[in-house]
Motif scaffolding. Structure first.
Motif, PDB file in Angstrom:
ATOM      1  N   ARG A  46      -7.599  15.339  -5.562  1.00  0.00           N
ATOM      2  CA  ARG A  46      -8.551  16.429  -5.919  1.00  0.00           C
ATOM      3  C   ARG A  46      -8.711  16.204  -6.428  1.00  0.00           C
ATOM      4  O   ARG A  46     -10.508  16.800  -6.853  1.00  0.00           O
ATOM      5  N   LEU A  47      -8.970  15.184  -7.595  1.00  0.00           N
ATOM      6  CA  LEU A  47      -9.761  14.337  -8.362  1.00  0.00           C
ATOM      7  C   LEU A  47     -11.448  14.080  -7.581  1.00  0.00           C
ATOM      8  O   LEU A  47     -12.480  14.341  -8.430  1.00  0.00           O
ATOM      9  N   ALA A  48     -10.999  13.132  -6.638  1.00  0.00           N
ATOM     10  CA  ALA A  48     -12.391  12.987  -5.999  1.00  0.00           C
ATOM     11  C   ALA A  48     -12.855  13.711  -5.456  1.00  0.00           C
ATOM     12  O   ALA A  48     -13.808  13.512  -4.689  1.00  0.00           O
ATOM     13  N   SER A  49     -11.933  15.203  -5.029  1.00  0.00           N
ATOM     14  CA  SER A  49     -13.249  15.993  -4.232  1.00  0.00           C
ATOM     15  C   SER A  49     -14.098  16.046  -4.848  1.00  0.00           C
ATOM     16  O   SER A  49     -14.949  17.630  -4.884  1.00  0.00           O
ATOM     17  N   ARG A  50     -13.913  16.323  -7.045  1.00  0.00           N
ATOM     18  CA  ARG A  50     -14.639  16.761  -7.557  1.00  0.00           C
ATOM     19  C   ARG A  50     -15.573  15.861  -8.281  1.00  0.00           C
ATOM     20  O   ARG A  50     -16.656  16.475  -9.204  1.00  0.00           O
ATOM     21  N   LEU A  51     -15.051  14.499  -8.285  1.00  0.00           N
ATOM     22  CA  LEU A  51     -15.680  13.900  -8.861  1.00  0.00           C
ATOM     23  C   LEU A  51     -16.256  12.174  -7.599  1.00  0.00           C
ATOM     24  O   LEU A  51     -15.610  12.522  -7.285  1.00  0.00           O
ATOM     25  N   ASP A  52     -17.122  11.546  -8.190  1.00  0.00           N
ATOM     26  CA  ASP A  52     -17.165  10.660  -7.710  1.00  0.00           C
ATOM     27  C   ASP A  52     -16.618   9.446  -8.064  1.00  0.00           C
ATOM     28  O   ASP A  52     -16.787   8.896  -9.373  1.00  0.00           O
ATOM     29  N   LEU A  53     -15.892   8.426  -7.222  1.00  0.00           N
ATOM     30  CA  LEU A  53     -15.801   7.077  -8.078  1.00  0.00           C
ATOM     31  C   LEU A  53     -16.401   6.315  -8.322  1.00  0.00           C
ATOM     32  O   LEU A  53     -17.253   5.947  -6.934  1.00  0.00           O
ATOM     33  N   ALA A  54     -16.134   5.865  -9.440  1.00  0.00           N
ATOM     34  CA  ALA A  54     -16.990   4.431  -9.329  1.00  0.00           C
ATOM     35  C   ALA A  54     -15.886   2.785  -7.977  1.00  0.00           C
ATOM     36  O   ALA A  54     -15.274   2.941  -7.877  1.00  0.00           O
ATOM     37  N   ARG A  55     -17.298   3.181  -6.959  1.00  0.00           N
ATOM     38  CA  ARG A  55     -16.709   2.008  -6.529  1.00  0.00           C
ATOM     39  C   ARG A  55     -17.711   1.131  -6.126  1.00  0.00           C
ATOM     40  O   ARG A  55     -19.288   1.268  -6.934  1.00  0.00           O
ATOM     41  N   ARG A  56     -18.191  -0.492  -5.775  1.00  0.00           N
ATOM     42  CA  ARG A  56     -18.988  -1.667  -5.394  1.00  0.00           C
ATOM     43  C   ARG A  56     -19.700  -0.977  -4.192  1.00  0.00           C
ATOM     44  O   ARG A  56     -19.944  -0.036  -3.808  1.00  0.00           O
ATOM     45  N   PRO A  57     -21.193  -1.135  -4.472  1.00  0.00           N
ATOM     46  CA  PRO A  57     -22.311  -0.293  -3.560  1.00  0.00           C
ATOM     47  C   PRO A  57     -22.462  -0.639  -1.823  1.00  0.00           C
ATOM     48  O   PRO A  57     -22.191   0.204  -1.139  1.00  0.00           O
ATOM     49  N   ASP A  58     -20.952  -1.616  -1.916  1.00  0.00           N
ATOM     50  CA  ASP A  58     -20.557  -1.745  -0.331  1.00  0.00           C
ATOM     51  C   ASP A  58     -20.025  -0.751   0.029  1.00  0.00           C
ATOM     52  O   ASP A  58     -19.245  -1.129   1.322  1.00  0.00           O
ATOM     53  N   GLY A  59     -19.266  -0.337  -0.549  1.00  0.00           N
ATOM     54  CA  GLY A  59     -18.082   1.088  -0.799  1.00  0.00           C
ATOM     55  C   GLY A  59     -17.083   0.446  -0.739  1.00  0.00           C
ATOM     56  O   GLY A  59     -15.670   1.479  -0.958  1.00  0.00           O
ATOM     57  N   ARG A  60     -16.378  -0.947  -1.508  1.00  0.00           N
ATOM     58  CA  ARG A  60     -15.228  -1.023  -1.271  1.00  0.00           C
ATOM     59  C   ARG A  60     -14.865  -0.477  -3.114  1.00  0.00           C
ATOM     60  O   ARG A  60     -15.611  -0.306  -3.150  1.00  0.00           O
ATOM     61  N   LEU A  61     -13.182  -0.782  -3.327  1.00  0.00           N
ATOM     62  CA  LEU A  61     -12.739  -0.174  -4.198  1.00  0.00           C
ATOM     63  C   LEU A  61     -12.028  -1.789  -5.191  1.00  0.00           C
ATOM     64  O   LEU A  61     -12.606  -2.574  -4.602  1.00  0.00           O
ATOM     65  N   ALA A  62     -12.769  -0.881  -6.666  1.00  0.00           N
ATOM     66  CA  ALA A  62     -12.244  -2.546  -6.954  1.00  0.00           C
ATOM     67  C   ALA A  62     -10.332  -2.462  -7.072  1.00  0.00           C
ATOM     68  O   ALA A  62      -9.449  -1.818  -5.898  1.00  0.00           O
ATOM     69  N   GLY A  63     -10.178  -3.772  -7.216  1.00  0.00           N
ATOM     70  CA  GLY A  63      -8.882  -4.126  -7.068  1.00  0.00           C
ATOM     71  C   GLY A  63      -7.579  -3.385  -7.422  1.00  0.00           C
ATOM     72  O   GLY A  63      -7.941  -2.725  -8.662  1.00  0.00           O
ATOM     73  N   PRO A  64      -6.142  -4.204  -7.460  1.00  0.00           N
ATOM     74  CA  PRO A  64      -5.230  -2.579  -8.642  1.00  0.00           C
ATOM     75  C   PRO A  64      -5.628  -3.348  -9.232  1.00  0.00           C
ATOM     76  O   PRO A  64      -5.812  -4.972 -10.279  1.00  0.00           O
ATOM     77  N   THR A  65      -4.940  -2.803 -10.507  1.00  0.00           N
ATOM     78  CA  THR A  65      -4.798  -2.794 -11.639  1.00  0.00           C
ATOM     79  C   THR A  65      -3.403  -3.206 -12.494  1.00  0.00           C
ATOM     80  O   THR A  65      -3.054  -3.169 -13.568  1.00  0.00           O
ATOM     81  N   PHE A  66      -2.248  -2.352 -11.574  1.00  0.00           N
ATOM     82  CA  PHE A  66      -0.628  -3.200 -11.798  1.00  0.00           C
ATOM     83  C   PHE A  66      -0.004  -3.391 -10.823  1.00  0.00           C
ATOM     84  O   PHE A  66       0.078  -3.463 -10.020  1.00  0.00           O
ATOM     85  N   PRO A  67       0.851  -4.073 -11.595  1.00  0.00           N
ATOM     86  CA  PRO A  67       1.623  -4.905 -13.034  1.00  0.00           C
ATOM     87  C   PRO A  67       0.186  -5.783 -12.725  1.00  0.00           C
ATOM     88  O   PRO A  67      -0.351  -6.809 -12.571  1.00  0.00           O
TER      89      PRO A  67
END
Length: 253
Positions: A174-195
């Motif tokens: 729902r959030l991603a449908s309204r906002l742009d996720l900050a991701r790397r220029p190649d489109g990859r997501l940042a890594g996991p944050t937890f734990p």
């Protein structure tokens, strides 16, 4: 902006690390190593007996030579627990408030920050652990009191926090449908944050809107970050493309 803006989101777990040690100074050191311009912190204690009664938001901000805006999602007698936005840039509070919650209260902060002579709206939040609750909280965040407010139209927005939502979850979608996720220029997501010690889940995110572009985003995995909290910090470098709408110090919302 004359240089990339560095923004960081970090759930600090009441400044209690994986070694069960309470140490706000260690959390401040983790943040300082990242050299952020704007910091969104979740799970801060203010005046709580369990953490020695100190104001963790003020303590960390002072160590970083920043100012802070704190919102207590939970407030019982003199004890407070909640979230904060920190920066050394000019900042004013637009709104703070609670989100629909069952069990542990949740809230959000909305500030206007001037970066490089340009105004940004910065939001910080910490969503609940129940799926239905998160969906209600996201609906509220996207509503007219927060991101759906007329003042946000055409503005540069940064939305950070611990969303307790992996990318495949309904709340994230729902959030991603309204906002742009900050991701790397190649489109990859940042890594996991937890734990923090063995990260498996992407729960912390940075979203953008307006004319902000993400140059890079990374999860900080320094030895100190792995022990200082149960989450790892998420850092993004941003630039602004073209002229954004709105004027610094605009009317109250």
């Amino acid at each position: 902006m004359t240089r990339p803006l560095r923004v960081l989101s970090y759930n600090v777990h009441g400044c209690v690390g994986g070694d069960r040690r309470l140490d706000p100074g260690r959390v401040a050191e983790v943040i300082a190593e990242a050299r952020p311009d704007i910091v969104a912190l979740q799970e801060l204690d203010v005046g709580r007996s369990r953490s020695g009664g100190i104001d963790q938001a003020h303590h960390i901000a002072a160590a970083l030579e920043m100012t802070s805006v704190f919102h207590p999602a939970m407030h019982v007698a003199e004890e407070k627990y909640g979230d904060a936005i920190l920066t050394a840039l000019p900042m004013r509070t637009v709104r703070t408030g609670g989100l629909p919650s069952v069990g542990e209260p949740r809230g959000a902060i909305w500030c206007e920050i001037e970066a490089g002579g340009r105004p940004l709206f910065v939001f910080n939040t910490h969503l609940g652990v129940l799926r239905r609750q998160r969906r209600q909280q996201v609906a509220t965040l996207l509503g007219e009191d927060w991101l759906g407010n007329a003042a946000c139209a055409g503005r540069d927005l940064i939305v950070m926090g611990d969303f307790n939502s992996i990318p495949s979850s309904p709340a994230f979608a729902r959030l991603a449908s309204r906002l742009d996720l900050a991701r790397r220029p190649d489109g990859r997501l940042a890594g996991p944050t937890f734990p923090a010690r063995l990260p498996l889940l992407r729960l912390d995110h940075i979203f953008l809107s307006g004319r902000l572009r993400c140059l890079d985003v990374e999860v900080l995995r320094t030895p100190l970050a792995r022990i200082a909290s149960d989450h790892l910090p998420l850092l993004a470098r941003l630039e602004s493309v073209g002229e954004a709408g709105g004027e610094a110090g605009g009317g109250d919302v």
